[in-house]
Design a protein around this motif. Structure first.
Motif, PDB file in Angstrom:
ATOM      1  N   GLY A 228     -15.737 -46.079 -11.836  1.00  0.00           N
ATOM      2  CA  GLY A 228     -16.610 -47.202 -12.117  1.00  0.00           C
ATOM      3  C   GLY A 228     -15.873 -48.478 -12.449  1.00  0.00           C
ATOM      4  N   GLY A 229     -14.578 -48.538 -12.134  1.00  0.00           N
ATOM      5  CA  GLY A 229     -13.779 -49.713 -12.430  1.00  0.00           C
ATOM      6  C   GLY A 229     -13.983 -50.831 -11.422  1.00  0.00           C
ATOM      7  N   LYS A 230     -13.328 -51.963 -11.672  1.00  0.00           N
ATOM      8  CA  LYS A 230     -13.482 -53.150 -10.838  1.00  0.00           C
ATOM      9  C   LYS A 230     -12.191 -53.553 -10.129  1.00  0.00           C
ATOM     10  CE  LYS A 230     -17.164 -54.960 -13.810  1.00  0.00           C
ATOM     11  NZ  LYS A 230     -17.606 -56.101 -14.671  1.00  0.00           N
ATOM     12  N   ASP A 231     -11.117 -52.791 -10.342  1.00  0.00           N
ATOM     13  CA  ASP A 231      -9.830 -53.133  -9.732  1.00  0.00           C
ATOM     14  C   ASP A 231      -9.704 -52.460  -8.372  1.00  0.00           C
ATOM     15  OD1 ASP A 231      -8.797 -54.783 -11.816  1.00  0.00           O
ATOM     16  OD2 ASP A 231      -8.417 -52.977 -12.995  1.00  0.00           O
ATOM     17  N   ASN A 232     -10.583 -52.839  -7.439  1.00  0.00           N
ATOM     18  CA  ASN A 232     -10.564 -52.257  -6.105  1.00  0.00           C
ATOM     19  C   ASN A 232     -11.087 -53.295  -5.106  1.00  0.00           C
ATOM     20  OD1 ASN A 232     -13.639 -51.766  -6.208  1.00  0.00           O
ATOM     21  ND2 ASN A 232     -12.893 -50.515  -7.915  1.00  0.00           N
ATOM     22  N   PHE A 233     -10.812 -53.030  -3.832  1.00  0.00           N
ATOM     23  CA  PHE A 233     -11.162 -53.948  -2.761  1.00  0.00           C
ATOM     24  C   PHE A 233     -12.094 -53.258  -1.759  1.00  0.00           C
ATOM     25  CE2 PHE A 233      -7.058 -55.408  -4.403  1.00  0.00           C
ATOM     26  CZ  PHE A 233      -7.325 -56.754  -4.605  1.00  0.00           C
ATOM     27  N   PRO A 234     -12.684 -54.016  -0.821  1.00  0.00           N
ATOM     28  CA  PRO A 234     -13.624 -53.396   0.125  1.00  0.00           C
ATOM     29  C   PRO A 234     -13.069 -52.169   0.845  1.00  0.00           C
ATOM     30  CG  PRO A 234     -13.831 -55.773   0.256  1.00  0.00           C
ATOM     31  CD  PRO A 234     -12.674 -55.495  -0.682  1.00  0.00           C
ATOM     32  N   ALA A 235     -11.808 -52.210   1.280  1.00  0.00           N
ATOM     33  CA  ALA A 235     -11.228 -51.061   1.992  1.00  0.00           C
ATOM     34  C   ALA A 235     -11.199 -49.822   1.088  1.00  0.00           C
ATOM     35  CB  ALA A 235      -9.818 -51.392   2.471  1.00  0.00           C
ATOM     36  N   ASP A 236     -10.914 -50.018  -0.201  1.00  0.00           N
ATOM     37  CA  ASP A 236     -10.889 -48.903  -1.151  1.00  0.00           C
ATOM     38  C   ASP A 236     -12.291 -48.330  -1.339  1.00  0.00           C
ATOM     39  OD1 ASP A 236      -8.156 -49.670  -1.699  1.00  0.00           O
ATOM     40  OD2 ASP A 236      -8.982 -51.227  -3.013  1.00  0.00           O
TER      41      ASP A 236
ATOM     42  N   ALA B 128     -13.578 -44.620  -0.431  1.00  0.00           N
ATOM     43  CA  ALA B 128     -14.094 -43.799  -1.525  1.00  0.00           C
ATOM     44  C   ALA B 128     -15.512 -43.333  -1.236  1.00  0.00           C
ATOM     45  CB  ALA B 128     -14.047 -44.583  -2.832  1.00  0.00           C
ATOM     46  N   GLU B 129     -16.319 -44.194  -0.633  1.00  0.00           N
ATOM     47  CA  GLU B 129     -17.695 -43.803  -0.313  1.00  0.00           C
ATOM     48  C   GLU B 129     -17.724 -42.697   0.740  1.00  0.00           C
ATOM     49  OE1 GLU B 129     -20.566 -44.355  -1.538  1.00  0.00           O
ATOM     50  OE2 GLU B 129     -20.034 -45.850  -3.046  1.00  0.00           O
ATOM     51  N   LYS B 130     -16.758 -42.704   1.655  1.00  0.00           N
ATOM     52  CA  LYS B 130     -16.679 -41.616   2.642  1.00  0.00           C
ATOM     53  C   LYS B 130     -16.383 -40.290   1.946  1.00  0.00           C
ATOM     54  CE  LYS B 130     -15.199 -44.516   6.529  1.00  0.00           C
ATOM     55  NZ  LYS B 130     -14.088 -44.836   7.472  1.00  0.00           N
ATOM     56  N   VAL B 131     -15.496 -40.334   0.934  1.00  0.00           N
ATOM     57  CA  VAL B 131     -15.207 -39.113   0.172  1.00  0.00           C
ATOM     58  C   VAL B 131     -16.445 -38.680  -0.601  1.00  0.00           C
ATOM     59  CG1 VAL B 131     -13.803 -38.118  -1.661  1.00  0.00           C
ATOM     60  CG2 VAL B 131     -12.758 -39.652   0.001  1.00  0.00           C
ATOM     61  N   LEU B 132     -17.147 -39.639  -1.174  1.00  0.00           N
ATOM     62  CA  LEU B 132     -18.346 -39.309  -1.958  1.00  0.00           C
ATOM     63  C   LEU B 132     -19.443 -38.710  -1.091  1.00  0.00           C
ATOM     64  CD1 LEU B 132     -18.380 -42.458  -4.246  1.00  0.00           C
ATOM     65  CD2 LEU B 132     -18.175 -40.091  -5.035  1.00  0.00           C
ATOM     66  N   GLU B 133     -19.494 -39.089   0.183  1.00  0.00           N
ATOM     67  CA  GLU B 133     -20.463 -38.478   1.096  1.00  0.00           C
ATOM     68  C   GLU B 133     -20.177 -36.994   1.283  1.00  0.00           C
ATOM     69  OE1 GLU B 133     -20.403 -40.609   4.750  1.00  0.00           O
ATOM     70  OE2 GLU B 133     -21.143 -42.486   3.878  1.00  0.00           O
ATOM     71  N   ILE B 134     -18.883 -36.644   1.230  1.00  0.00           N
ATOM     72  CA  ILE B 134     -18.486 -35.241   1.430  1.00  0.00           C
ATOM     73  C   ILE B 134     -18.602 -34.465   0.126  1.00  0.00           C
ATOM     74  CG2 ILE B 134     -16.585 -33.736   2.159  1.00  0.00           C
ATOM     75  CD1 ILE B 134     -15.490 -36.208   3.725  1.00  0.00           C
ATOM     76  N   ILE B 135     -18.116 -35.076  -0.972  1.00  0.00           N
ATOM     77  CA  ILE B 135     -18.132 -34.423  -2.288  1.00  0.00           C
ATOM     78  C   ILE B 135     -18.701 -35.414  -3.305  1.00  0.00           C
ATOM     79  CG2 ILE B 135     -16.788 -33.225  -4.057  1.00  0.00           C
ATOM     80  CD1 ILE B 135     -14.716 -32.568  -2.014  1.00  0.00           C
TER      81      ILE B 135
ATOM     82  N   SER C 232      -3.203 -44.910   1.255  1.00  0.00           N
ATOM     83  CA  SER C 232      -1.808 -45.152   0.894  1.00  0.00           C
ATOM     84  C   SER C 232      -1.009 -43.873   0.681  1.00  0.00           C
ATOM     85  CB  SER C 232      -1.740 -46.018  -0.374  1.00  0.00           C
ATOM     86  OG  SER C 232      -2.429 -45.390  -1.446  1.00  0.00           O
ATOM     87  N   SER C 233      -1.686 -42.759   0.407  1.00  0.00           N
ATOM     88  CA  SER C 233      -0.999 -41.472   0.220  1.00  0.00           C
ATOM     89  C   SER C 233      -1.864 -40.359   0.780  1.00  0.00           C
ATOM     90  CB  SER C 233      -0.729 -41.203  -1.270  1.00  0.00           C
ATOM     91  OG  SER C 233       0.161 -42.139  -1.817  1.00  0.00           O
ATOM     92  N   PRO C 234      -1.277 -39.445   1.557  1.00  0.00           N
ATOM     93  CA  PRO C 234      -2.056 -38.323   2.075  1.00  0.00           C
ATOM     94  C   PRO C 234      -2.410 -37.352   0.960  1.00  0.00           C
ATOM     95  CG  PRO C 234       0.255 -38.047   2.622  1.00  0.00           C
ATOM     96  CD  PRO C 234       0.123 -39.403   2.002  1.00  0.00           C
ATOM     97  N   PHE C 235      -3.501 -36.640   1.160  1.00  0.00           N
ATOM     98  CA  PHE C 235      -3.992 -35.676   0.174  1.00  0.00           C
ATOM     99  C   PHE C 235      -3.601 -34.270   0.616  1.00  0.00           C
ATOM    100  CE2 PHE C 235      -7.380 -32.776  -1.200  1.00  0.00           C
ATOM    101  CZ  PHE C 235      -7.323 -32.960  -2.570  1.00  0.00           C
ATOM    102  N   VAL C 236      -3.082 -33.476  -0.326  1.00  0.00           N
ATOM    103  CA  VAL C 236      -2.625 -32.122  -0.028  1.00  0.00           C
ATOM    104  C   VAL C 236      -3.605 -31.117  -0.632  1.00  0.00           C
ATOM    105  CG1 VAL C 236      -0.725 -30.475  -0.209  1.00  0.00           C
ATOM    106  CG2 VAL C 236      -0.244 -32.935  -0.116  1.00  0.00           C
ATOM    107  N   THR C 237      -4.147 -30.236   0.202  1.00  0.00           N
ATOM    108  CA  THR C 237      -5.088 -29.228  -0.291  1.00  0.00           C
ATOM    109  C   THR C 237      -4.329 -28.011  -0.807  1.00  0.00           C
ATOM    110  OG1 THR C 237      -5.297 -28.229   1.917  1.00  0.00           O
ATOM    111  CG2 THR C 237      -6.867 -29.959   1.323  1.00  0.00           C
ATOM    112  N   ARG C 238      -4.718 -27.540  -1.999  1.00  0.00           N
ATOM    113  CA  ARG C 238      -4.121 -26.337  -2.571  1.00  0.00           C
ATOM    114  C   ARG C 238      -5.193 -25.498  -3.259  1.00  0.00           C
ATOM    115  NH1 ARG C 238       0.357 -30.097  -3.961  1.00  0.00           N
ATOM    116  NH2 ARG C 238       2.023 -29.620  -2.485  1.00  0.00           N
ATOM    117  N   THR C 239      -4.944 -24.211  -3.332  1.00  0.00           N
ATOM    118  CA  THR C 239      -5.857 -23.295  -4.006  1.00  0.00           C
ATOM    119  C   THR C 239      -5.487 -23.172  -5.476  1.00  0.00           C
ATOM    120  OG1 THR C 239      -4.463 -21.371  -3.583  1.00  0.00           O
ATOM    121  CG2 THR C 239      -6.066 -21.974  -1.871  1.00  0.00           C
TER     122      THR C 239
ATOM    123  N   THR D  56      -4.310 -55.117   0.571  1.00  0.00           N
ATOM    124  CA  THR D  56      -5.738 -54.944   0.294  1.00  0.00           C
ATOM    125  C   THR D  56      -6.497 -54.325   1.461  1.00  0.00           C
ATOM    126  OG1 THR D  56      -6.269 -57.177   1.067  1.00  0.00           O
ATOM    127  CG2 THR D  56      -5.697 -56.917  -1.265  1.00  0.00           C
ATOM    128  N   HIS D  57      -5.904 -54.335   2.667  1.00  0.00           N
ATOM    129  CA  HIS D  57      -6.622 -53.843   3.844  1.00  0.00           C
ATOM    130  C   HIS D  57      -6.454 -52.348   4.048  1.00  0.00           C
ATOM    131  CE1 HIS D  57      -2.503 -54.530   5.212  1.00  0.00           C
ATOM    132  NE2 HIS D  57      -2.749 -53.763   6.262  1.00  0.00           N
TER     133      HIS D  57
END
Length: 261
Positions: free
Chosen positions: A21-29, A33-40, A202-209, A7-8
């Protein structure tokens, strides 16, 4: 807490659940996610567009005669899963995430047409040889394989095109591939920040065009309208299509295994 569930550490499946908008997540998630939402900020809409894309494409496959589906990287069970879009179809959900497996088995375990298998897309041979998957899917008949919002977690070092070729190699003529993938064309300047967030998840994100994503359909006949912004893929008549004609955060399409070759 079930074994293997951490969970950490931000978990990509739980972050996606938060976008939806689901509920199956923890504070770390939620924090990640909010950091991503700040960017996009539009990522919430993109995630929902991806779920809607699943519904339209699976419905299209069912109309094309597909009655068995292999959903790899299925993620947390939410609304409009494959077995809900096509009741009575035989469905195998595959994921390597302990959170997903625990929730999936708890929610879907009593459905006799649904099988949940632990497997990693980076090792497609193990998925294809899994006895539970083999008992559920008949590869001598057309099958629908879904790779929704999963290939952008497969780095080039794991040979994504080779993975797709392995899957294509077992698909009977008339089988369909449904694939969606985040594209960086619209906001290339945002990619670095998003990658940094997912590097700590838990998994890195890969950027592609978009061009790189189109290559993933090599060997398939791509159905109209092609590999497009998800809301543009056969939208429900009367619905607005955001980002029309503009590079998308999510591209997707449907490919068919031809009778020839």
């Amino acid at each position: 807490m079930p074994k293997g569930v951490q969970t950490h550490i931000p978990n990509v499946a739980r972050m996606y659940d938060y976008y939806l908008g689901g509920k199956d997540n923890f504070p770390a998630d939620r924090q990640a996610a909010e950091k991503v939402l700040e960017i996009i900020p539009e990522i919430r809409h993109s995630a929902r567009s991806n779920r809607a894309f699943l519904g339209r494409t699976v419905g299209f496959l069912a109309e094309s005669g597909i009655d068995q589906f292999l959903d790899i990287g299925a993620g947390l069970p939410t609304q409009n899963n494959v077995h809900q879009v096509v009741p009575g179809a035989r469905v195998v959900y595959v994921d390597n995430d302990p959170t997903v497996l625990v929730h999936g088995r708890a929610i879907l375990g009593k459905n006799e047409n649904v099988t949940i298998v632990e497997g990693d897309l980076r090792r497609p041979g193990e998925i294809l040889e899994h006895p539970d998957m083999r008992a559920a899917i008949d590869f001598d008949r057309p099958v629908g394989i879904l790779l929704l919002a999963i290939m952008h977690f497969v780095p080039d070092t794991d040979d994504p095109l080779g993975i797709l070729a392995t899957l294509r190699g077992v698909m009977a003529p008339g089988s369909h591939l449904v694939l969606s993938h985040v594209a960086i064309d619209a906001r290339p300047e945002a990619a670095e920040g998003v990658v940094q967030v997912y590097d700590r998840a838990s998994s890195p994100f890969v950027t592609r065009t978009g061009k790189e994503i189109v290559r993933m359909f090599d060997g398939f006949d791509v159905v109209e309208p092609g590999v497009v912004n998800l809301p543009e893929w056969r939208p429900v008549p009367g619905t607005a299509v955001p980002y029309k004609g503009v590079g998308s955060y999510f591209l997707g399409g449907v490919g068919v295994v031809s009778d020839v070759g």
